[in-house]
Write a protein that holds these residues in place. Sequence first.
Motif, short mmCIF file in Angstrom:
data_model
loop_
_atom_site.label_atom_id
_atom_site.label_comp_id
_atom_site.label_asym_id
_atom_site.label_seq_id
_atom_site.Cartn_x
_atom_site.Cartn_y
_atom_site.Cartn_z
N SER A 1 53.48 45.97 30.83
CA SER A 1 53.97 46.20 32.16
C SER A 1 55.01 45.20 32.59
O SER A 1 55.38 44.39 31.83
CB SER A 1 52.82 46.20 33.14
OG SER A 1 51.60 46.15 32.49
N ALA B 1 46.17 44.43 32.87
CA ALA B 1 47.38 45.24 32.77
C ALA B 1 48.35 44.67 31.78
O ALA B 1 49.44 45.17 31.62
CB ALA B 1 48.06 45.32 34.13
N PRO C 1 47.62 51.53 34.58
CA PRO C 1 47.31 50.95 35.90
C PRO C 1 46.54 51.92 36.79
O PRO C 1 45.69 51.51 37.58
CB PRO C 1 48.68 50.61 36.48
CG PRO C 1 49.65 51.42 35.71
CD PRO C 1 49.07 51.55 34.33
N THR D 1 49.17 45.69 42.05
CA THR D 1 49.19 44.98 40.77
C THR D 1 50.53 45.19 40.09
O THR D 1 51.12 46.27 40.18
CB THR D 1 48.04 45.44 39.85
OG1 THR D 1 48.11 44.72 38.60
CG2 THR D 1 48.09 46.92 39.56
#
Length: 214
Positions: free
Chosen positions: A14, A10, A189, A166
């Motif tokens: 992010s 990711a 994601p 996550t």
Amino acid sequence: MKKVIFMVCAVALSATVHAYSIDKAKLSLNKNNIKVWTFQNEKNPVFLYKAETTYNHPLEHAVSLILDIDNAVKWVPYMGSVKVLSRDDKKGDFTLYMVLDFPFPLKDRDLVVQGKMIKEANGQVTIKNKAIKNGYPLNPKYVRLTHYEGDWNFQKLAPNKVKVSTYGYANPEGSIPLTFVNMFVQQQPYQMLQKMKIQLSEQTQYSPLPEALK
């Protein structure tokens, strides 16, 4: 050394949502049992995100999949290559060098990640990651990412059910339109957790967890 942490899939763009109030977040996606929240703050124009889902698989299988470098390219979006620079399974420490394949015409990215594997007293497993600025030579073929943080969290709900969350943050560097970045943050994601579900269903063998997680 073939087993390694893939929470940085990711990395592409992010942020650590749990550091802020989830009340500020917007539920951007909610489908196929996967939820993705995004929000911004005054210090960062790139969306922050949190994504979570549940799988009908043991916690140990979900964690083992994240640690499996050999199968990562089958399900981790934009995963190019990974090299383990160091790993201590007793302490739960590791350092990785990663290359991310960005879509043309964007230049591929690379980064060095320092991470920590933790098993809490309640059995919950957390994997924390942060980019570091040294540890591997710069390559002119790539744009080096140096501002990244991210977590994976695994919570056992039943013997064959696990909640997976996550989080992550990365400044993608370079000239990428902010609108594209933020659109990507909402979609990536979701795609990752969806592909993880498929991989868990197809995979039949899992390696034992490292000593730090037992």
